[in-house]
Enzyme design. Structure first.
Site, short mmCIF file in Angstrom:
data_model
loop_
_atom_site.label_atom_id
_atom_site.label_comp_id
_atom_site.label_asym_id
_atom_site.label_seq_id
_atom_site.Cartn_x
_atom_site.Cartn_y
_atom_site.Cartn_z
N HIS A 151 -10.22 -6.27 -2.10
CA HIS A 151 -11.48 -6.18 -1.05
C HIS A 151 -12.59 -5.76 -1.23
CE1 HIS A 151 -9.40 -7.38 2.84
NE2 HIS A 151 -8.19 -7.09 2.17
N GLU A 183 0.73 -1.44 -0.03
CA GLU A 183 0.00 0.34 0.06
C GLU A 183 1.05 1.05 -0.13
OE1 GLU A 183 -2.77 -0.81 3.39
OE2 GLU A 183 -3.13 -2.28 2.31
N ASP A 234 -12.47 -10.49 0.04
CA ASP A 234 -13.58 -10.23 0.12
C ASP A 234 -14.82 -9.85 0.12
OD1 ASP A 234 -12.79 -8.05 1.65
OD2 ASP A 234 -12.65 -8.93 3.65
N GLU A 250 -5.63 -10.39 -0.71
CA GLU A 250 -6.92 -10.70 0.01
C GLU A 250 -8.52 -10.58 0.04
OE1 GLU A 250 -5.59 -6.91 2.20
OE2 GLU A 250 -3.54 -7.78 2.04
N ASN A 270 1.76 -5.20 -3.19
CA ASN A 270 0.68 -5.66 -2.96
C ASN A 270 0.09 -3.51 -2.54
OD1 ASN A 270 -1.34 -7.86 -2.43
ND2 ASN A 270 -0.73 -7.04 -0.51
O1 9MR Z 1 -7.28 -8.26 8.55
C1 9MR Z 1 -6.40 -6.76 9.37
C2 9MR Z 1 -7.11 -6.63 10.60
O2 9MR Z 1 -7.25 -7.99 11.61
C3 9MR Z 1 -6.64 -5.27 11.01
O3 9MR Z 1 -6.86 -4.88 12.34
C4 9MR Z 1 -5.88 -4.71 9.98
C5 9MR Z 1 -5.14 -3.64 10.82
O4 9MR Z 1 -5.39 -2.33 9.53
O5 9MR Z 1 -4.97 -4.92 9.06
C6 9MR Z 1 -6.36 -6.17 8.70
O6 9MR Z 1 -5.16 -7.15 7.25
C7 9MR Z 1 -5.30 -5.35 5.96
C8 9MR Z 1 -4.18 -6.68 5.40
O7 9MR Z 1 -2.95 -6.28 6.16
C9 9MR Z 1 -3.48 -5.64 4.53
N1 9MR Z 1 -4.64 -4.81 3.51
C10 9MR Z 1 -6.03 -4.16 3.84
C11 9MR Z 1 -6.48 -5.27 4.60
C12 9MR Z 1 -7.59 -4.87 6.16
O8 9MR Z 1 -8.06 -4.36 6.42
#
Ligand code: 9MR
Length: 328
Positions: free
Chosen positions: A212, A133, A243, A241, A176
């Protein structure tokens, strides 16, 4: 159902938002959940357990136990592991954010971190999200939010890839991001960046689109075209990732919403399957119970492919059908 060599992955739940929920660490304690991970998936991504705040909680202290457990589990079940992530603006520990480090110190800290973490899993983690990101929606570097970019400038990206490569020369090294599924300013910035990096000999191998998605937006119908332009340029791709959030407004999903959701999952996996160098499709959570979505989007949810009690949803069946039909 997946074609040979095509990995179906899941995030291994723990850390992050889970720490504030009223259940124990899912990956460690939920045996049904572990069974689902072992049975249905051929790749795992630690959801939070390799992020800085989790794995490197103090300057001179690493916490490898939870990630080690995931890697061991994956080895026992013949699964691959994707590493996530080494350079990101989010989920960094307070000691790092508030340390007032000089540029020189920060560079040393990042280098040590990458050598320590990637080196520990050398030969065991086959693909790393080296940088996560780094661009905003306009395709500009997230300079103000990202401590590395802010202090060291974008040149640090190339160094991060070089260090990761030195630490594990066989690992595939990725960028990513989310919102980069279709052809847009952000994904174009990544395409330009990977080409620039390669042109000067930086070991960068691929780009991951997170996926996402939400029923509040239409499916990015140019996802296959976007992945293909990376493929054409000679880069690997991955869907990392996935969903699909459903607007619920306090209720539960209708049959029609679940069918539309299934169609989004189908289109996403088909986009990946249509591109030679797209070799993995990872879902970010298996059951709504452990999904980050309801925690971050209070009016949305049911974004995963299994119900709360691990029954397959239409989205699961849609993925299965698409995989069975795939010709690769
Ligand atoms: O799923 C992750 C969640 O448990 C954390 O609290 C969150 C914090 O930013 O991050 C989530 O995972 C993220 C991933 O690492 C990067 N892309 C977006 C995902 C969803 O926020």
């Amino acid at each position: 159902m997946a074609p040979r060599g095509f990995a179906i992955g899941a995030a291994a739940a723990g850390g992050g938002h889970h720490l504030e929920q009223d259940y124990p660490d899912p990956f460690t304690f939920d045996h049904t959940y572990r069974g689902v991970l072992a049975e249905h998936f051929s790749s795992l991504t630690p959801e939070n357990q390799l992020k800085w705040e989790f794995v490197h909680p103090e300057r001179h202290k690493y916490n490898f136990g939870p990630a080690d457990a995931i890697v061991r589990f994956a080895q026992r079940h013949g699964q691959k592991v994707r590493g996530h992530t080494l350079l990101w603006h989010s989920q960094n520990p307070a000691w790092l954010n508030e340390g007032n480090f000089s540029a020189e110190e920060l560079r040393k800290i990042l280098k040590e971190h990458i050598f320590t973490v990637v080196g520990r899993y050398r030969g065991k983690i086959h693909q790393w999200d080296v940088a996560n990101e780094i661009f905003d929606g306009d395709g500009n570097y997230r300079t103000s939010e990202n401590i590395w970019l802010r202090t060291l400038g974008p040149g640090i990206i190339a160094d991060a890839f070089r260090w990761a490569h030195q630490a594990d020369p066989k690992a595939k090294l990725f960028l990513n991001d989310f919102g980069a599924e279709g052809v847009n300013a952000r994904s174009t910035a990544y395409l330009n960046l990977v080409k620039e990096l390669r042109a000067v000999g930086v070991p960068v191998h691929g780009f991951g689109v997170q996926g996402h998605l939400s029923l509040a937006f239409s499916f990015p119908s140019d996802m296959a075209a976007n992945l293909k332009r990376f493929d054409d340029a000679g880069f690997e791709t991955a869907v990392t990732e996935v969903d699909v959030r459903i607007p619920l407004n306090g209720g539960t999903a209708t049959e029609e919403q679940l069918r539309t959701q299934a169609d989004y999952y189908r289109q996403a996996v088909e986009a990946c399957l249509s591109v030679r160098g797209c070799t993995s499709f990872t879902v970010w959570g298996t059951t709504n119970r452990y999904s980050w979505v309801p925690v971050f989007f209070p009016n949305e949810g049911e974004a995963t492919i299994f119900t709360d009690d691990f029954r397959p949803k239409p989205a699961y069946t849609a993925l299965q059908t698409a995989l069975a039909k795939a010709r690769r």
